[in-house]
Enzyme design. Structure first.
Site, PDB file in Angstrom:
ATOM      1  CG  HIS A   1      -1.599   1.309   1.471  1.00  0.00           C
ATOM      2  ND1 HIS A   1      -2.785   1.673   0.871  1.00  0.00           N
ATOM      3  CD2 HIS A   1      -1.237   2.375   2.250  1.00  0.00           C
ATOM      4  CE1 HIS A   1      -3.129   2.877   1.264  1.00  0.00           C
ATOM      5  NE2 HIS A   1      -2.207   3.334   2.098  1.00  0.00           N
ATOM      6  CD  GLU A   2       2.034   3.595   3.728  1.00  0.00           C
ATOM      7  OE1 GLU A   2       2.395   4.688   3.222  1.00  0.00           O
ATOM      8  OE2 GLU A   2       1.002   3.480   4.403  1.00  0.00           O
TER       9      GLU A   2
ATOM     10  CG  HIS B   1       0.422   6.269  -0.994  1.00  0.00           C
ATOM     11  ND1 HIS B   1      -0.744   6.881  -1.402  1.00  0.00           N
ATOM     12  CD2 HIS B   1       0.147   5.693   0.203  1.00  0.00           C
ATOM     13  CE1 HIS B   1      -1.686   6.697  -0.493  1.00  0.00           C
ATOM     14  NE2 HIS B   1      -1.171   5.970   0.487  1.00  0.00           N
TER      15      HIS B   1
ATOM     16  CD  GLU C   1      -4.074   6.882   2.279  1.00  0.00           C
ATOM     17  OE1 GLU C   1      -3.891   5.655   2.460  1.00  0.00           O
ATOM     18  OE2 GLU C   1      -3.148   7.709   2.340  1.00  0.00           O
TER      19      GLU C   1
END
Length: 334
Positions: free
Chosen positions: A185-186, A189, A239
């Site tokens: 997920h990070e 970004h 997000e």
């Protein structure tokens, strides 16, 4: 006699005070700044320059719109990747100075574990045909684990390839699949260039804030308005994009996509404990509520399982388990 004279003087003193007060105007510090800007804004001579600036700004804005991944929304982004990396390196040095005493060495088994999980995610990103490979070129990736039990659970990937995971986050992750959920997920970004998007929009937010203050003269309400109607919804959308990209990449890297739901359930429980029963209003948050994220993950699982099967992950999982069984040390978390 003296008391009678003083009684006659009191009305006269009050009258003089009223006349003196009427000649005075209360001024707050910098109170005329808004009025000066209003005068400039509505001055006929200034309108020409305002029009030129607005026209040029509109052209610049329209020529720097592009399609965001996953959602397909149109977004404004003008910050080049090299500038993102420079800002990321500056942030990296700042974080290092704050956490250097708690950072585990690179040969620590926990750091090596996180590095192995992230390496698989990175390799899967290179194999993903939907990923823009230019955002991966020339980056020196490095993983740091911050062993600070008092710090809140956190993990992030900076522009420029520096990865930070806090030991309190490892407890919530529990296993490699949970850790892969967070790391992917990070990492997503940065693949989606959300940092560059936020930096690009910062001057627009500042201009809107100044304009609203000029029109209303109230700063606090304007901040709530901008955050609630513009900034936070945009952040929640980013997000959600990172959630989807990350889920697909971790599945392609042969991490169990079903664990993503379990991870966010554990995160929701942690939020409830840390907030001590307080309401979590998504409207006031930069992140979607954990319950919403879980619903999204369930909707996306079919796509994730398809990628997991296409990657022949059964053989990969068997190889991964054999390697862990042969490892001389346990890969447990703090």
């Amino acid at each position: 006699m003296l008391r009678w004279i003083l009684s006659l003087q009191k009305p006269l003193i009050r009258s003089n005070q009223k006349r003196l007060y009427a000649q005075l105007t209360y001024r707050r510090f910098n109170n005329n700044r808004g009025n000066d800007f209003r005068s400039f804004l509505f001055d006929p001579k200034s309108r020409k320059y305002i029009g030129i600036a607005a026209g040029g700004g509109s052209i610049f804005y329209l020529t720097h719109l592009e399609e965001a991944p996953v959602s397909g929304r149109r977004r404004f982004i003008w910050i080049p990747p090299y500038l993102e990396s420079k800002i990321g390196n500056y942030t990296y040095k700042s974080i290092l100075s704050e956490t250097q005493n708690a950072i585990l060495p690179q040969n620590d088994r926990t750091t090596q574990r996180v590095s192995r999980v992230f390496s698989r995610i990175l390799e899967a990103a290179y194999k993903d045909p939907t990923v823009d490979k230019s955002v991966l070129e020339g980056i020196n990736w490095k993983v740091h684990v911050v062993n600070d039990p008092q710090a809140p659970p956190n993990a992030f990937v900076l522009p420029g390839g520096k990865v930070f995971v806090f030991s309190s986050m490892l407890r919530i992750c529990e296993n490699d699949d949970g850790l892969a959920t967070v790391l992917s997920h990070e990492f997503a970004h940065q693949l989606a260039r959300h940092t560059g998007e936020n930096l690009s929009k910062a001057p627009i937010y500042t201009a809107l804030s100044i304009l609203l203050y000029t029109l209303t003269g109230v700063d606090t309400f304007n901040s709530i308005l901008l955050d609630g109607l513009i900034k936070m919804p945009a952040s929640r959308q980013m997000e959600t994009e990172a959630d989807y990209i990350g889920l697909m990449i971790m599945s392609r890297a042969c991490f169990n996509p079903d664990e993503s739901i379990q991870l966010w359930k554990r995160m929701a429980e942690f939020e409830k404990r840390s907030m001590r029963g307080a309401a979590n209003f998504e409207f006031l948050s930069t992140h979607p509520a954990s319950e919403r994220r879980i619903e999204n993950m369930r909707d996306w699982l079919n796509d994730a399982h398809r990628l997991y099967n296409e990657a022949d992950c059964a053989a990969m999982s068997q190889h991964w388990q054999q390697w862990k069984n042969m490892s001389p040390v346990s890969l447990g978390v703090f």
